[in-house]
Scaffold this motif. Structure first.
Motif, mmCIF file in Angstrom:
data_model
loop_
_atom_site.group_PDB
_atom_site.id
_atom_site.type_symbol
_atom_site.label_atom_id
_atom_site.label_comp_id
_atom_site.label_asym_id
_atom_site.label_seq_id
_atom_site.Cartn_x
_atom_site.Cartn_y
_atom_site.Cartn_z
ATOM 1 N N ALA D 16 0.813 -1.223 0.000
ATOM 2 C CA ALA D 16 0.000 0.000 0.000
ATOM 3 C C ALA D 16 0.844 1.269 0.000
ATOM 4 O O ALA D 16 0.331 2.351 0.259
ATOM 5 C CB ALA D 16 -0.936 -0.008 1.207
ATOM 6 N N ALA D 18 2.134 4.396 -1.242
ATOM 7 C CA ALA D 18 1.684 5.225 -2.356
ATOM 8 C C ALA D 18 2.668 6.323 -2.728
ATOM 9 O O ALA D 18 2.604 6.855 -3.834
ATOM 10 C CB ALA D 18 0.338 5.851 -2.001
ATOM 11 N N VAL D 19 3.579 6.674 -1.838
ATOM 12 C CA VAL D 19 4.345 7.899 -2.065
ATOM 13 C C VAL D 19 5.230 7.782 -3.304
ATOM 14 O O VAL D 19 5.177 8.621 -4.209
ATOM 15 C CB VAL D 19 5.190 8.253 -0.823
ATOM 16 N N THR D 40 -1.827 1.626 -5.697
ATOM 17 C CA THR D 40 -1.308 0.640 -4.743
ATOM 18 C C THR D 40 -2.033 -0.696 -4.883
ATOM 19 O O THR D 40 -3.100 -0.785 -5.505
ATOM 20 C CB THR D 40 -1.505 1.154 -3.302
#
Lengths: 462, 137, 462, 137
Positions: D16, D18-19, D40
């Motif tokens: 997960a 996301a950055v 993600t």
């Protein structure tokens, strides 16, 4: 190697030391080697304060281990702290204890080990060393220090006499240190810069800043007159951050006034030298606080404490942790912290004025050394809680409401009415149950109020 | 008018710790005593000599902070045998290296002939008063 | 013990959980026991910030050891951090991994262990516990938490959804958390105060304060409307001390404006949640700095980091050391540190204005829950770097010259021209090599400049 | 006028984070690419389905930060055997739990059929350009 002789050295060393040491030209050659890194180089290069631990055990291999362990923590300089027997010139006793029970020594007996092992210490670590001790008379020890390749040496005729000895005449200690300083002058002429550090901490308990600075500046002045070019002036943290910042900044201003322009002066803070808290959290906070104070005051280095200060000589791990705790206080993340500059300037001005009123009568006249001796005899210079009979010890210090150290009793100090009135505006003089008041002032940081846990619950740790 | 009370004070032979010594001297003077303070690093024979000079002293107070009290006072039985130091000898301070052996260190000092061992300076004046009361009786 | 039933609980729990748990009246009786100490009690009593570590391992005995070890360091509260499988409701998977390889779990699988063991955890330590997780839907976990005797529970429908899940509709998470909050309201009526904490940290990287505070305040408002009485609002340290202090102080002011008067609100600082330095000295300095920021901002508690943050879940020793490092920043010795109150007030005013411009359009209208969902869909509420498709993620943050986090791109946020102009006066917008600039901003504290050694010599540690 | 270049982007199925995904999307768009960002937690079949929808995509870029890249991509040989994902598959991120096994993790991904493994996002555009040049030749 040619046979050594007493006359080789530019100061009087004992025949035994002269016989054991390499000839002076060889010592100078060793010190001048271009690969040698000196304490003065580190002091000159530093842009922020660095940390220097105390460090000395009897056994040579354990000393090497200790230095290696502490180097991991990133000190700017390392110390060779000398044992008590050697400090008093009892090299034979130190050698005997070293053979029989080296763990009983409270420092490294450099002469008993010999200068070759001293060179081992220097070679073992990547940062220069300083010899720290407490000898009223240290010519032999200084000769061993130089022969070992170490060019930083603490001590002076006031600060290494009055707190440590009962009855060594001040004239004797001052004259013997003058020889050491003269030798430094000769080395400077040869291109070797010896860092000479002055122990302004004195008796270490509730030291009024002007007393500390006056004594260290007098030693520095005598040293500069004898030829020393690199001077470190050490001041002991009182624990009141405005007073300490002001005192550290006053050193530079006072040095400009009382020392010749050609010497370089480095400002040193001794982390709190009084009764240390037993609570490890409080002790660590106090160490961090000291280092932060050093940064605010513009010191070049911080002589460090450890969380085991209250219970004696620290383990290597505790000592290394102490270095890291001080480094936390020096973190650039804390550079946003600033103090009220107006308050500091005012405090700094008063400290300079007090110091001037102590120094000027001594320095305006004939031979400063003789005038220092007689000033201490008369009590116009004095040190609270002196161990020596050669200072009156009639000055009584105390803490004001903010925690700053003031004069509770001026003794024979020649302060002006203005200075006295300013002091007394902070600390009411007089003696209401002096034992209780002084004990409370001395135990200011021992009372377990320096960490968040103790502040929240003073009973959590006895 | 009460007569002037006098005590001898000093720090044991191997010990240069001056702070507690100075504090106790101030405390006693504030309590009305005359104090002959022999200061730091005072060998036992020096206490004995001072007592000969000041025979009116009612006690000999010896501080020790470096853990070497027993070694520094080991001449006490000999001196007493020679008729010296015939006053209550009161010792206080940190009496041993480390905390665990404090009681043991105290017992060894008492065995040596020390009359009283104090852990807190505030006990000093009450002790001196009680000793004087005994003498008076 | 009577047979449990689903209807016992004031929220929908799964039949499996209902079968495993004691009946609701028994849970309430347990929680009401007068000897029980609750997180709310600690939060109310604190006068200075206290430290709370993260803390969770799979194995029960190791969890007990870990809690015991951390308690020695003196935290105000301790955490039970839940593993990833449990967070997503996969209790069976968590139970299987627990049987086969408990060390593979990145937290404590409370439902797999069962509520009796949860009570063991509570009984094992002297400070209350909080359950911390990251579940978009947490009713079963909350039921296990209460049955264990734990009355502090982190999470909300925004902060535990958008950073953790790709495709859980916001309405679903918000509605499921509303049931949890309703249960808290029923418990409050029974005299049991549950502390509900909101994870304003969100995606944890370069979070503009107004975005963090707006989301946490919306969750807090929904919770208060559902009956929660004790609210903890957490803000993530940006690392710029003026901005962080202003943001923490803004929480109290905004709570007074947006929350009913009868609730109590506690301010929480999350130690820096972005890319942590690998250098232990830099990491420790950053931890200390965070705690000091919490004190300056008036937080009640600090959620802590460790020097092993950059490399994963810390050892117990590193975690305990992290608590001590934060406590150093909370030392009363540092109470002299103050900031320019004028600068803080200005920053605090702009933060409040930004938050108001985000909140007012959502709260001035019908059902706030529905309006939150549609605001995120439209992008008038947004979160940078959202993992979820239910937030636009079109906002782009960045650091200004001082290091404060600003909006590099407003996305669809409904800010006024005045707010935009103020933001842009600090941070020029536009996209010159955005990858490089954003990477530098994200790695602001990773670059090894936070300790004295790295500052002196950036090469000393890779 | 240059034709619009297109890539598929996403984060591996169990991840997960996301950055980095968002950063790389911005970076590629800034470099002139059209980016279909699957975001993600994207399983491999979802990449395959997206490629069927966007057959003009020149590469499939998969980020993985949680150390589970190999597990998340283990269906690649099967999908390729079925004629899916016939574009260069480029993987980047933290590819294994812990640093020591990074090279080993890279080798295992290449064995699985991954075409390129990148350690730094700045290598991405040059790689895409070189792949395109090869196709053009």
């Amino acid at each position: 190697m040619s046979a050594p002789s007493v006359v080789d050295f530019p100061m009087a060393v004992s025949p035994a030391a002269a016989a054991a040491l390499p000839p002076w030209p060889e010592v100078v050659r060793w010190l001048r080697a271009p690969e040698r890194r000196h304490a003065a180089d580190v002091l000159r290069a530093t842009r922020r304060p660095f940390v220097q631990p105390r460090c000395g055990v009897g056994d040579h291999d354990r000393m090497l281990e200790l230095l290696g362990a502490l180097e991991q923590a990133g000190p700017g300089l390392l110390s060779v702290t000398i044992d008590s027997h050697t400090r008093l010139g009892r090299f034979d006793t130190a050698a005997r204890v070293l053979r029989e029970r080296p763990a009983d020594l409270n420092g490294y007996p450099l002469p008993a080990h010999g200068w070759e092992r001293g060179r081992d210490l220097v070679a073992a670590v990547g940062v220069p060393l300083e010899v720290r001790h407490g000898s009223p008379e240290a010519r032999d020890l200084f000769a061993y220090t130089l022969a070992s390749g170490i060019t930083s040496f603490e001590g002076g005729g006031i600060g290494y006499n009055l707190p440590y000895c009962k009855d060594v005449p001040l004239r004797d200690s001052l004259e013997s240190w003058r020889e050491i300083d003269t030798a430094c002058g000769e080395l400077a002429a040869e291109g070797v810069l010896v860092d000479r550090e002055f122990f302004g901490t004195l008796t270490g308990v509730l030291m009024p800043p002007s007393t500390s600075l006056a004594c260290a500046l007098l030693e520095a002045r005598l040293a500069a007159d004898a030829g020393v070019r690199c001077l470190s002036i050490a001041y002991p943290q009182s624990g009141e951050v405005y007073q300490d910042t002001a005192a550290l900044r006053a050193i530079t201003a006072l040095a400009a006034r009382y020392l010749p322009a050609h010497v370089e002066v480095h400002v040193v803070l001794h982390e709190f030298m009084g009764v240390f808290p037993r609570c490890p959290g409080c002790a660590e906070a106090l160490i961090l606080f000291g280092a932060l104070t050093a940064r605010l005051g513009g010191a070049a280095k911080v002589i460090n404490k450890t969380t085991q200060e209250a219970s004696g000589i620290p383990t290597a791990a505790a000592n290394a942790r102490g270095i890291r705790s001080a480094q936390l206080g020096l973190s650039p993340l804390l550079d946003f912290i600033a103090l009220d500059e107006g308050l500091i300037a005012e405090e700094c001005g008063w400290i300079q004025r007090e110091v001037a009123e102590l120094l000027d009568p001594v320095l305006e006249g004939g031979d400063p050394l003789s005038r220092i001796v007689s000033a201490f005899a008369r009590g116009t210079l004095d040190v609270p809680f002196s161990a020596s009979v050669h200072a009156r010890g009639s000055v009584v210090p105390g803490r004001d409401a903010r925690g700053a150290v003031r004069y509770r009793d001026f003794g024979g100090l020649p302060f002006s009415p203005a200075v006295r009135a300013h002091n007394d505006s902070h600390l009411r003089r007089g003696r209401p149950d002096l034992l209780a008041v002084l004990s409370a002032d001395i135990n200011h940081f021992a009372a377990g109020r320096s960490c968040e846990r103790c502040a929240a619950d003073p009973t959590w740790r006895a | 008018m009460a007569e002037q009370r006098l005590v001898l004070l000093g720090v044991a032979a191997s010990d240069a710790h001056a702070v507690a010594n100075r504090l106790i001297a101030m405390h006693l003077r504030q309590a009305g005593f005359e104090v002959v303070n022999l200061g730091t690093c005072t060998p036992l024979p020096e206490f004995a000599a001072a007592l000969r000079l000041h025979p009116g002293a009612e006690a000999v107070l010896i501080g020790s902070l470096n853990g070497h009290a027993h070694a520094d006072l080991r001449e006490l039985p000999d001196l007493r045998a020679k008729g010296e130091l015939r006053r209550p000898v009161i010792v206080g301070g940190n009496l041993a290296v480390g905390q665990a052996s404090a009681a043991e260190a105290e017992r060894r000092l008492l065995d040596l002939g020390v009359d009283h061992v104090l852990r807190d300076a505030v006990e000093l004046v009450p002790l001196l008063d009680s000793l004087r009361a005994k003498v008076a009786v």
